[in-house]
Write an enzyme that holds these catalytic residues in place. Structure first.
Site, PDB file in Angstrom:
ATOM      1  N   SER A  65      35.686 -37.863  35.304  1.00  0.00           N
ATOM      2  CA  SER A  65      34.894 -36.992  36.206  1.00  0.00           C
ATOM      3  C   SER A  65      34.249 -37.999  37.232  1.00  0.00           C
ATOM      4  O   SER A  65      33.819 -39.324  36.768  1.00  0.00           O
ATOM      5  CB  SER A  65      33.623 -36.373  35.625  1.00  0.00           C
TER       6      SER A  65
HETATM    7  N1  SAH Z   1      34.206 -35.871  29.988  1.00  0.00           N
HETATM    8  C1  SAH Z   1      35.424 -36.400  30.459  1.00  0.00           C
HETATM    9  C2  SAH Z   1      36.050 -35.658  31.817  1.00  0.00           C
HETATM   10  C3  SAH Z   1      37.542 -34.901  31.029  1.00  0.00           C
HETATM   11  S1  SAH Z   1      38.229 -33.905  32.139  1.00  0.00           S
HETATM   12  C4  SAH Z   1      35.409 -37.694  30.997  1.00  0.00           C
HETATM   13  O1  SAH Z   1      34.239 -38.397  30.686  1.00  0.00           O
HETATM   14  O2  SAH Z   1      36.318 -38.512  31.242  1.00  0.00           O
HETATM   15  C5  SAH Z   1      38.459 -32.516  31.165  1.00  0.00           C
HETATM   16  C6  SAH Z   1      38.903 -32.733  29.594  1.00  0.00           C
HETATM   17  O3  SAH Z   1      38.740 -31.452  28.983  1.00  0.00           O
HETATM   18  C7  SAH Z   1      40.396 -33.114  29.696  1.00  0.00           C
HETATM   19  O4  SAH Z   1      40.722 -34.047  28.945  1.00  0.00           O
HETATM   20  C8  SAH Z   1      41.020 -31.852  28.944  1.00  0.00           C
HETATM   21  O5  SAH Z   1      42.388 -31.913  28.061  1.00  0.00           O
HETATM   22  C9  SAH Z   1      39.912 -31.541  28.186  1.00  0.00           C
HETATM   23  N2  SAH Z   1      40.204 -29.825  27.659  1.00  0.00           N
HETATM   24  C10 SAH Z   1      40.526 -28.911  28.374  1.00  0.00           C
HETATM   25  N3  SAH Z   1      40.368 -27.601  27.942  1.00  0.00           N
HETATM   26  C11 SAH Z   1      39.903 -28.125  26.632  1.00  0.00           C
HETATM   27  C12 SAH Z   1      39.719 -27.284  25.398  1.00  0.00           C
HETATM   28  N4  SAH Z   1      39.721 -25.937  25.167  1.00  0.00           N
HETATM   29  N5  SAH Z   1      39.095 -28.106  24.441  1.00  0.00           N
HETATM   30  C13 SAH Z   1      38.745 -29.332  24.474  1.00  0.00           C
HETATM   31  N6  SAH Z   1      39.262 -30.125  25.449  1.00  0.00           N
HETATM   32  C14 SAH Z   1      39.785 -29.505  26.539  1.00  0.00           C
END
Ligand code: SAH
Length: 220
Positions: A65
């Site tokens: 993000s």
């Molecule tokens: N918090 C992260 C942002 C990651 S982007 C950071 O600091 O880098 C969002 C993430 O959510 C992705 O890695 C994706 O694989 C995950 N995601 C999407 N749906 C999900 C679910 N149902 N359960 C767990 N993770 C999920």
């Protein structure tokens, strides 16, 4: 212990000033973001951009993000030392590190195995003690709840009732709510058994929250 250059420290300081100029004024959040070495959470190809206020691709078709977004979500979460937080979407692990740096007890769920593994190694190397789960964030992690805060870092149109129920009364859940192209940052404050106060906090764009454990790159 991971050494880092003066250059990274200087760039990070400038990023914090940029966040301040964009209206972030929570010193605990800025202080934590000023300490976490974001460049270590990025793929080599984007290393030199690590301290720009932008989102970047990570493995498995996902993104780390934008720092401004991390700051907004963390401020809204309103947690502090020894509070218990559940994160849905570990991704690179950067957001989890920022919370851990604030003294928060972090439980984080990821559905992409590669990201789950990478984040576990990186955060361990950095000395953060975080609880990692490979699983579906729609289910939450009820056995460790209730949580003081829940932060969803992927976009969803519907906030899972299961997650709202894992919040303690008085706790806060932050979620980018909406469809693929744009979501509104939404804060749920649990006031009673079935009583949530809902407020909105501007528009953002996240990768989608998907169901189940992944079987490959989500953009394939
Ligand atoms: N918090 C992260 C942002 C990651 S982007 C950071 O600091 O880098 C969002 C993430 O959510 C992705 O890695 C994706 O694989 C995950 N995601 C999407 N749906 C999900 C679910 N149902 N359960 C767990 N993770 C999920």
């Amino acid at each position: 212990m991971i050494e880092e250059s003066f250059e990274a420290k200087g760039k990070r300081k400038r990023l914090i000033e940029e966040l301040r100029s964009k209206g972030i004024n929570d010193e605990r959040v800025l202080g934590a973001m000023g300490k976490v070495p974001r460049h270590l959470f990025m793929d080599d190809a984007f290393l030199r951009h690590a301290y720009q206020d932008k989102a970047f691709p990570i493995a498995a078709g996902q993104t780390i993000s934008q720092p401004y977004t991390v700051a907004v979500q963390t401020v809204l979460l309103g947690v502090g030392k020894r509070d218990k937080v559940l994160e849905v979407g570990t991704g690179s692990g950067y957001q989890a590190a920022v919370l851990a740096e604030m003294g928060v007890k972090v439980y984080t769920i990821e559905r992409q195995r590669e990201l789950y593994r990478k984040a576990q190694i990186m955060l361990g190397d950095l000395g953060y003690r975080i609880h990692f789960f490979l699983g579906d964030g729609y289910e939450g992690q009820p056995q460790y709840g209730p949580y003081d805060g829940i932060i969803i870092t992927a976009a969803t149109a519907e906030v899972p009732d299961k997650l709202l129920k894992q919040l303690r009364i008085g706790g806060r859940l932050v979620v980018p709510r909406g469809e693929r192209d744009s979501q509104v940052m939404t804060l749920y404050e649990r006031r009673g058994e079935d009583d949530y106060e809902i407020t909105t906090h501007g528009y953002f764009v996240f990768v989608p929250m998907l169901r189940g454990i992944a079987n490959g790159n989500d953009r394939d």
